[in-house]
Scaffold this motif. Sequence first.
Motif, PDB file in Angstrom:
ATOM      1  N   LEU A 105       0.849  -1.181   0.000  1.00 34.49           N
ATOM      2  CA  LEU A 105       0.000   0.000   0.000  1.00 34.49           C
ATOM      3  C   LEU A 105       0.888   1.235   0.000  1.00 34.49           C
ATOM      4  O   LEU A 105       1.905   1.282   0.681  1.00 34.49           O
ATOM      5  CB  LEU A 105      -0.913   0.028   1.227  1.00 34.49           C
ATOM      6  N   LYS A 106       0.490   2.233  -0.764  1.00 36.22           N
ATOM      7  CA  LYS A 106       1.207   3.502  -0.811  1.00 36.22           C
ATOM      8  C   LYS A 106       0.305   4.574  -0.215  1.00 36.22           C
ATOM      9  O   LYS A 106      -0.794   4.819  -0.708  1.00 36.22           O
ATOM     10  CB  LYS A 106       1.597   3.864  -2.230  1.00 36.22           C
ATOM     11  N   TYR A 107       0.786   5.216   0.844  1.00 42.97           N
ATOM     12  CA  TYR A 107       0.008   6.237   1.546  1.00 42.97           C
ATOM     13  C   TYR A 107       0.543   7.622   1.186  1.00 42.97           C
ATOM     14  O   TYR A 107       1.753   7.848   1.177  1.00 42.97           O
ATOM     15  CB  TYR A 107       0.120   6.040   3.056  1.00 42.97           C
ATOM     16  N   VAL A 108      -0.363   8.549   0.924  1.00 40.22           N
ATOM     17  CA  VAL A 108       0.017   9.906   0.557  1.00 40.22           C
ATOM     18  C   VAL A 108      -0.754  10.886   1.438  1.00 40.22           C
ATOM     19  O   VAL A 108      -1.972  10.804   1.538  1.00 40.22           O
ATOM     20  CB  VAL A 108      -0.296  10.206  -0.921  1.00 40.22           C
ATOM     21  N   ASP A 109      -0.038  11.794   2.070  1.00 37.01           N
ATOM     22  CA  ASP A 109      -0.674  12.816   2.895  1.00 37.01           C
ATOM     23  C   ASP A 109      -0.127  14.189   2.548  1.00 37.01           C
ATOM     24  O   ASP A 109       1.087  14.391   2.527  1.00 37.01           O
ATOM     25  CB  ASP A 109      -0.433  12.544   4.389  1.00 37.01           C
ATOM     26  N   LEU A 110      -1.031  15.109   2.279  1.00 37.64           N
ATOM     27  CA  LEU A 110      -0.646  16.480   2.043  1.00 37.64           C
ATOM     28  C   LEU A 110      -0.449  17.153   3.405  1.00 37.64           C
ATOM     29  O   LEU A 110      -1.377  17.258   4.187  1.00 37.64           O
ATOM     30  CB  LEU A 110      -1.741  17.180   1.235  1.00 37.64           C
ATOM     31  N   LYS A 111       0.776  17.586   3.674  1.00 39.13           N
ATOM     32  CA  LYS A 111       1.100  18.148   4.980  1.00 39.13           C
ATOM     33  C   LYS A 111       0.919  19.657   5.035  1.00 39.13           C
ATOM     34  O   LYS A 111       0.533  20.212   6.066  1.00 39.13           O
ATOM     35  CB  LYS A 111       2.543  17.791   5.359  1.00 39.13           C
ATOM     36  N   GLU A 112       1.239  20.351   3.934  1.00 33.83           N
ATOM     37  CA  GLU A 112       1.108  21.805   3.892  1.00 33.83           C
ATOM     38  C   GLU A 112       0.449  22.216   2.582  1.00 33.83           C
ATOM     39  O   GLU A 112       0.823  21.737   1.507  1.00 33.83           O
ATOM     40  CB  GLU A 112       2.481  22.492   3.997  1.00 33.83           C
TER      41      GLU A 112
ATOM     42  N   THR B  59       2.646  22.340  -0.754  1.00 31.66           N
ATOM     43  CA  THR B  59       4.061  22.678  -0.587  1.00 31.66           C
ATOM     44  C   THR B  59       4.828  21.618   0.196  1.00 31.66           C
ATOM     45  O   THR B  59       6.055  21.645   0.226  1.00 31.66           O
ATOM     46  CB  THR B  59       4.213  24.037   0.098  1.00 31.66           C
ATOM     47  N   GLU B  60       4.114  20.695   0.837  1.00 30.44           N
ATOM     48  CA  GLU B  60       4.788  19.585   1.513  1.00 30.44           C
ATOM     49  C   GLU B  60       3.886  18.356   1.474  1.00 30.44           C
ATOM     50  O   GLU B  60       2.721  18.422   1.862  1.00 30.44           O
ATOM     51  CB  GLU B  60       5.123  19.940   2.958  1.00 30.44           C
ATOM     52  N   THR B  61       4.433  17.245   1.005  1.00 27.29           N
ATOM     53  CA  THR B  61       3.689  15.998   0.856  1.00 27.29           C
ATOM     54  C   THR B  61       4.525  14.839   1.380  1.00 27.29           C
ATOM     55  O   THR B  61       5.734  14.785   1.148  1.00 27.29           O
ATOM     56  CB  THR B  61       3.334  15.740  -0.627  1.00 27.29           C
ATOM     57  N   HIS B  62       3.888  13.941   2.085  1.00 34.24           N
ATOM     58  CA  HIS B  62       4.555  12.759   2.632  1.00 34.24           C
ATOM     59  C   HIS B  62       4.013  11.511   1.937  1.00 34.24           C
ATOM     60  O   HIS B  62       2.793  11.304   1.871  1.00 34.24           O
ATOM     61  CB  HIS B  62       4.320  12.655   4.136  1.00 34.24           C
ATOM     62  N   VAL B  63       4.911  10.690   1.414  1.00 36.81           N
ATOM     63  CA  VAL B  63       4.548   9.450   0.724  1.00 36.81           C
ATOM     64  C   VAL B  63       5.241   8.286   1.417  1.00 36.81           C
ATOM     65  O   VAL B  63       6.443   8.342   1.680  1.00 36.81           O
ATOM     66  CB  VAL B  63       4.972   9.474  -0.764  1.00 36.81           C
ATOM     67  N   SER B  64       4.494   7.231   1.728  1.00 34.78           N
ATOM     68  CA  SER B  64       5.108   6.055   2.352  1.00 34.78           C
ATOM     69  C   SER B  64       4.533   4.783   1.754  1.00 34.78           C
ATOM     70  O   SER B  64       3.378   4.749   1.325  1.00 34.78           O
ATOM     71  CB  SER B  64       4.887   6.064   3.868  1.00 34.78           C
ATOM     72  N   ARG B  65       5.362   3.748   1.736  1.00 39.87           N
ATOM     73  CA  ARG B  65       4.936   2.434   1.268  1.00 39.87           C
ATOM     74  C   ARG B  65       5.029   1.451   2.422  1.00 39.87           C
ATOM     75  O   ARG B  65       6.009   1.418   3.163  1.00 39.87           O
ATOM     76  CB  ARG B  65       5.795   1.949   0.093  1.00 39.87           C
ATOM     77  N   LYS B  66       3.984   0.625   2.551  1.00 44.26           N
ATOM     78  CA  LYS B  66       3.944  -0.374   3.611  1.00 44.26           C
ATOM     79  C   LYS B  66       3.478  -1.705   3.047  1.00 44.26           C
ATOM     80  O   LYS B  66       2.749  -1.766   2.065  1.00 44.26           O
ATOM     81  CB  LYS B  66       2.991   0.061   4.729  1.00 44.26           C
ATOM     82  N   LYS B  67       3.922  -2.764   3.707  1.00 49.17           N
ATOM     83  CA  LYS B  67       3.388  -4.093   3.429  1.00 49.17           C
ATOM     84  C   LYS B  67       2.814  -4.595   4.749  1.00 49.17           C
ATOM     85  O   LYS B  67       3.550  -4.871   5.689  1.00 49.17           O
ATOM     86  CB  LYS B  67       4.468  -5.039   2.907  1.00 49.17           C
ATOM     87  N   GLY B  68       1.481  -4.650   4.797  1.00 48.41           N
ATOM     88  CA  GLY B  68       0.838  -4.880   6.079  1.00 48.41           C
ATOM     89  C   GLY B  68       1.102  -3.676   6.961  1.00 48.41           C
ATOM     90  O   GLY B  68       0.924  -2.534   6.562  1.00 48.41           O
TER      91      GLY B  68
END
Length: 272
Positions: free
Chosen positions: A211-218, A229-238
């Motif tokens: 799963l790829k999670y994306v959050d707009l921080k600013e 102006t700031e975005t956080h992207v993370s990949r997780k397995k479980g």
Amino acid sequence: MKIRLNSFITGVFILMAVLPPIVTQTLADDPVGRAIMEKVDARDDGDNQTSDMEMILIDKRGKKRIRRIASYRKDKGDDTMRLMFFIHPADVKDTSFLTSDYDDPSKDDDQWLYLPALRKSKRIASTDKSGSFMGSDLNYSDMTDRNLPDYDFNLKKEMAVKGAKTWLIESIPRTKKVIKETGYKKSLIFVRQDNYVVIRAVHGEKDGGYLKYVDLKELELIDSVWVATETHVSRKKGKQLVHNTDLKLNNIKFNQNLDNELFSVRRMEKGL
């Protein structure tokens, strides 16, 4: 018509994705969900944009690698041209990336990557667009806008995200070709109701259960244009974190004097 979700690079770029148990049933395309996404697509994203980008790659142990990029974007009629020059660190310096994003959904977008060590530009084939972009948690398909006709959209519910009212919309590719090219098999996106900005998403990747999670921080309003102006992207397995990418935009300017000739393979290879 194309869906513009790439806000951290172009002013409207946010990834599309999937959340697990929230979706209990897949429905056919519904007019309400599609109407919302058409307004996302129609939202003003400015033109002749320049910006400085910081791309921070963070592994599961917290080790960071920082890359700095000069970014340019220009509308050419209904099409969008983007050019990125990597300027730091030394191992990626002078690498450049060019995208021609065509409004016509029947026309494949063009992407080129120039690698100075090889002194050669490589065209990114559609079969390679699900691959990682420069070691980040983005893939090449994330660097272009989505085609509205390629997806079914369904409004699932309304909910608050960080104090803002949003629509939660499920997005499902209509063909296996789209799944293969984008790397995503199913998507949920969170659209703010007051400005039609996508502020949160989670990708369901087609392979491996990631799963790829994306959050707009600013989010900032610059020259009447909403910009992430700031975005956080993370990949997780479980529950296991695999990798993070943070993206920050600075020195954002619109209505700059950008010539069409800037957005060419020849100019890309010359560097800054």
